[in-house]
Write a protein that holds these residues in place. Structure first.
Motif, mmCIF file in Angstrom:
data_model
loop_
_atom_site.group_PDB
_atom_site.id
_atom_site.type_symbol
_atom_site.label_atom_id
_atom_site.label_comp_id
_atom_site.label_asym_id
_atom_site.label_seq_id
_atom_site.Cartn_x
_atom_site.Cartn_y
_atom_site.Cartn_z
ATOM 1 N N PRO B 167 20.286 31.345 69.993
ATOM 2 C CA PRO B 167 20.068 32.664 70.594
ATOM 3 C C PRO B 167 20.560 32.741 72.024
ATOM 4 O O PRO B 167 20.377 33.758 72.673
ATOM 5 N N LYS B 195 14.854 30.050 67.480
ATOM 6 C CA LYS B 195 14.207 30.069 68.789
ATOM 7 C C LYS B 195 14.189 31.472 69.370
ATOM 8 O O LYS B 195 14.555 31.699 70.520
ATOM 9 N N ALA B 196 13.775 32.412 68.572
ATOM 10 C CA ALA B 196 13.854 33.797 69.005
ATOM 11 C C ALA B 196 12.861 34.141 70.087
ATOM 12 O O ALA B 196 12.825 35.286 70.531
ATOM 13 N N ASP B 197 12.064 33.186 70.544
ATOM 14 C CA ASP B 197 11.119 33.531 71.600
ATOM 15 C C ASP B 197 11.760 33.543 72.972
ATOM 16 O O ASP B 197 11.074 33.657 73.976
ATOM 17 N N CYS B 198 13.071 33.436 73.050
ATOM 18 C CA CYS B 198 13.695 33.622 74.353
ATOM 19 C C CYS B 198 14.377 34.982 74.431
ATOM 20 O O CYS B 198 15.107 35.263 75.369
ATOM 21 N N LEU B 199 14.152 35.821 73.411
ATOM 22 C CA LEU B 199 14.787 37.139 73.403
ATOM 23 C C LEU B 199 13.733 38.227 73.395
ATOM 24 O O LEU B 199 12.794 38.187 72.604
ATOM 25 N N THR B 200 13.917 39.210 74.270
ATOM 26 C CA THR B 200 13.035 40.379 74.236
ATOM 27 C C THR B 200 13.440 41.244 73.043
ATOM 28 O O THR B 200 14.554 41.106 72.535
ATOM 29 N N PRO B 201 12.577 42.142 72.599
ATOM 30 C CA PRO B 201 12.887 42.942 71.395
ATOM 31 C C PRO B 201 14.224 43.663 71.464
ATOM 32 O O PRO B 201 14.969 43.694 70.484
ATOM 33 N N GLU B 203 16.820 42.714 73.192
ATOM 34 C CA GLU B 203 17.882 41.712 73.090
ATOM 35 C C GLU B 203 18.043 41.248 71.656
ATOM 36 O O GLU B 203 19.164 40.980 71.202
#
Lengths: 429, 376
Positions: B167, B195-201, B203
């Motif tokens: 990501p 690892k989608a927890d580094c992206l805001t919705p 993004e």
């Protein structure tokens, strides 16, 4: 240009004196500061990291401005470097900031050549400074110093260890520039994982002999804070230019469905530490290190390559001018020798050509003679033929004449005969 | 409508034995309405198997996702390599097989892992060991299927490949594109944003759109969900549509259980909040799990058997017959593999080629004779 580790040497001829009053030379640092402030400062940062890892965003966050950046594509065939220079001002201090970004780093399938472009760029900056220093008419205080003072290396937050590309690149760069590794997009790693990750990274760097920049601890005023910060390397940073409302303030943060990551909150990430270390406390030290350590190393290597030495084979100190003169003589001698050689070859060639031409001439001459002979032969043959023809002609004309005569005679005789006949006839009468 | 509940309902419908609700008292009742029951019983007795391949660079959370999906710990004694060891690493293929059981249904799950993919400095053709592995499985199945004793065929064919996209970038990278293009005709590829927890919705949405566009642009054929029948319920259709618009799934995995909102859930603990893996507003993990395990597992197997395997088989046979057509020495072509019961199609093909060959030989002989006579 004082080196950072200058030691006050007790010269035998100088004895320490005690002053009996206030002289006033304690204002020297202030004078220096005034002068440098009026000149303005210059700082160059190189950001190395994969495409999309957050280099531009972090720069924007660090310097609280919006540098115009555009997204690069992942499909660049080679690594390129893009440098942009900005003029910033804070209170009365002017800063000329150059930010150099890598474009396409880590995207190619074969990354063996990736570090080379970066190394070349850094060397080019050193080279241009060296050229300026060696000029006869030089203006060093006006020179726009483009040497890289700090290199931020962005590590992807995989949570396991460094990538192979990171290791290879940092090894090549550690003797050329001050490397400060940072863990980018650190809001994807939890605290426990982060601790393990940092330890792993540092151990890998140490075991491979990569020398990253250590904040200086010899200056008492900043030694304490620097030592503490050295233990927090590499900094785990989060960058953001968007502002979110927390309580009553607007702070730089990233908003997620599960919470808000505040950039300037020390328990969330190490951004504040990075800003302090990079800008507030150690910027000048970074510049000094670049000049006194990295640049000097480069200069020494380069000059040695060119053949200059500090001491000649008999270990006597040799000045630059001497070496330069020697080199010049050598060079001129070489030049002369080459010239001689070329002249020789030229003369030889000319001779060869001449002989060739002579041969050709002779050949031509021979041919000419042959042709002439042939021509004469032909001519004589023709002459003969003409003569025979003329003979034939004369014979023919003679015969014609003869035949005519004969004809005329026969006519005459016939007429004579007639006359005779007539006479005869008349005679008879 | 809560999508999870709907999924549950659907699963219930498929799983619970159908009662003889259609038992009528009139004589026209035959009884084959129990066939689904019988199928259910037999399949439970036989058990299921599924082979899942995970691919992507190291450090993207592949093993964590697999552990979260199947709620087990498959990677207990894993040794991770250092950066210097990975400079010239080659791609390996490792297999873990586990037998898991749930409500009497047995599943033999094989996870094929690809450590070393994309980790070396020079990654040219790093997918080659993976494509070779998949082809090997197909070839082995082909041989087994054509063999004499077909009682115990082991199906090791890869049914699905989860490809993890990092990501941290702006979209697909060259290595992603090359990998997917090399594999999209051999296996069902499901791309995931890891690892989608580094992206805001916002993004996440942008990245998904970018990845979808690039997949189309490069002509990569990822696994498509089958269209739902027109007689399905409206809500099911709605759910199906939502599912399709959500690809590629942005997933987060976790090996740890944390306390959130009074419950113990799988999640990641941060100073600024807790990410819950099974919270639909946090990530698409639940959608992935439902799709992969609860609704489309069998469809993945079917597509592998019907499409990818058949393609491989047809290619194989074509190559064989073209090789034999060049080889004019034998009158009747001998098959390279013993094919005691070839397909009707292949037989026809072979017969046709046979006749052609015979005709050509006759013509050749005639011509030779003529030339001979002419000489004389």
């Amino acid at each position: 240009m004082a080196s950072s580790d200058v030691v006050r040497q007790m010269d035998k001829n100088a004895r320490p004196l005690a002053l009996s009053g206030h002289v006033g030379f304690d204002s020297l640092p202030d004078q220096l500061v005034n002068k440098s402030t009026s000149q303005g400062f210059c700082f160059n940062i190189l950001c190395i990291g994969e495409t999309g890892i957050g280099k531009s965003t972090l720069m924007d966050t660090l310097f609280n401005t919006n540098f115009e950046n555009f997204e690069s594509s992942h499909f660049e065939p080679k690594v390129k470097l893009r440098a942009q220079t900005y003029d910033l001002q804070e209170s009365n201090v002017r800063l000329k900031l150059t930010v150099v970004n890598t474009v396409g780093f880590g995207d190619q399938m074969n990354k063996q050549e990736s570090y080379q472009h970066i190394v070349d760029y850094i060397d080019t900056q050193f080279e241009s400074y060296l050229q300026e220093e060696l000029k006869i008419k030089r203006s060093l205080h006006n020179y726009h110093d483009s040497r890289i003072h700090a290199c931020l290396y962005f590590i992807a937050p995989s949570g396991h260890s460094l990538k192979s590309l990171d290791l290879v690149t940092m090894k090549k760069l550690d003797s050329k520039v001050n490397i400060i590794p940072v863990i980018a997009k650190a809001d994807t790693i939890s605290k426990s994982e982060l601790h393990k990750f940092k330890i792993k990274i540092m151990s890998e760097l140490v075991s491979n002999g990569v020398q990253i920049y250590q904040f200086p601890i010899d200056d008492e005023s900043v030694a304490k804070i620097n030592t503490a910060m050295n233990g927090h390397l590499p900094f785990a940073v989060v960058g953001s230019t968007e502002e979110v409302n927390i309580g009553t303030k607007m702070v730089k943060a990233r908003q997620y469905p599960w919470g808000v990551v505040q950039v300037e909150n020390e328990s969330h990430c190490d951004f504040v530490k990075l800003r302090e270390m990079l800008i507030c406390v150690n910027m000048e030290d970074l510049r000094e290190q670049t000049h006194s350590r990295h640049y000097e190393l480069y200069r020494r290597c380069k000059l040695e390559e060119m053949g200059f030495r500090d001491t000649d084979p008999e270990s006597k100190p040799v000045s630059l001018q001497q070496t330069y003169e020697e080199k010049r003589q050598e060079f001129l001698g070489e030049l002369q020798r080459r010239e001689e050689e070329m002249r020789q070859t030229f003369v030889q060639r000319v001779k060869e050509k001449e002989s060739e031409l002579k041969d050709a001439e002779r050949e031509l001459q021979g041919k000419f003679e042959q042709l002439k002979r042939m021509h004469a032969e032909e001519k004589s043959k023709l002459e003969e033929k003409r003569r025979s023809l003329e003979e034939d002609m004369s014979v023919f004309s003679k015969r014609r004449a003869a035949s005519e005569l004969l004809q005329a005679q026969t006519f005459n005789t016939s007429s004579n005969n007639k006359k005779d006949k007539d006479r005869k006839n008349s005679g008879f009468m | 409508m809560d999508t999870m509940m709907l999924q549950e309902k659907l699963v219930e419908k498929l799983l619970c034995p159908r009662t003889r609700t259609t038992r009528q008292k009139d004589k026209q009742y035959v009884g084959f309405a129990t066939l689904p029951n019988q199928v259910h019983r037999k399949s439970v007795k036989k058990g299921f198997d599924f082979t899942l391949m995970v691919a992507g660079e190291s450090g993207l959370g592949k093993s964590t996702i697999v552990n979260s999906l199947f709620l087990t710990d498959l990677y207990k004694d894993r040794k991770l390599l250092n950066a210097e060891e990975r400079i010239n690493q080659t791609v390996e293929i490792t297999k873990h097989t586990v037998d898991i059981e749930e409500k009497g249904v047995k599943l033999k799950l094989t996870i094929v892992d690809t450590p070393g993919f994309g980790d070396a400095v020079n990654n040219n053709e790093c997918w080659k060991p993976i494509t070779d592995y998949i082809d090997q499985q197909f070839e082995q199945y082909f041989r087994d299927e054509s063999g004499l004793n077909r009682k115990n065929i082991l199906d090791n064919r890869v049914h699905c490949c989860l490809y993890f996209i990092p990501p941290f970038g702006h979209g697909l990278r060259p290595v992603d594109v090359e990998f997917m293009k090399a594999l999209h005709e051999k296996v069902n590829i499901i791309p995931l944003i890891s690892k989608a927890d580094c992206l805001t919705p916002s993004e996440v949405k942008k990245l998904k759109g970018r990845v979808r566009d690039e997949i189309e642009h490069f002509g990569i054929k990822v696994y498509q969900f089958p269209e739902c029948d027109s007689d399905e319920e409206e809500e099911f259709k709605q759910m199906d549509k939502e599912l399709k618009e959500c690809t590629p799934f942005a997933v987060i995995g976790s090996n740890t259980v944390v306390e959130a909102r009074g419950q113990r859930v799988r999640g990641r603990l941060y100073p600024w909040g807790i990410v819950e893996v099974e919270n639909q507003s946090h990530c698409d993990f639940v959608k992935l799990r439902n799709m992969l395990i609860r609704s489309h597992m069998h469809d993945l197997k079917d597509v592998t058997c019907d499409v990818h395997y058949e393609n491989y088989r047809a290619n194989c046979i074509q190559e064989m017959t073209s090789k034999l057509a060049q080889d004019n020495r034998t009158d009747s072509p001998l098959p390279i593999l013993p094919l005691p019961t070839p397909d009707v199609e292949t037989e026809k093909l072979i017969k046709m080629k046979d006749e052609e060959l015979k005709k050509m030989q006759e013509m050749l002989e005639k011509m030779q004779q003529q030339m001979h006579e002419k000489d004389q």
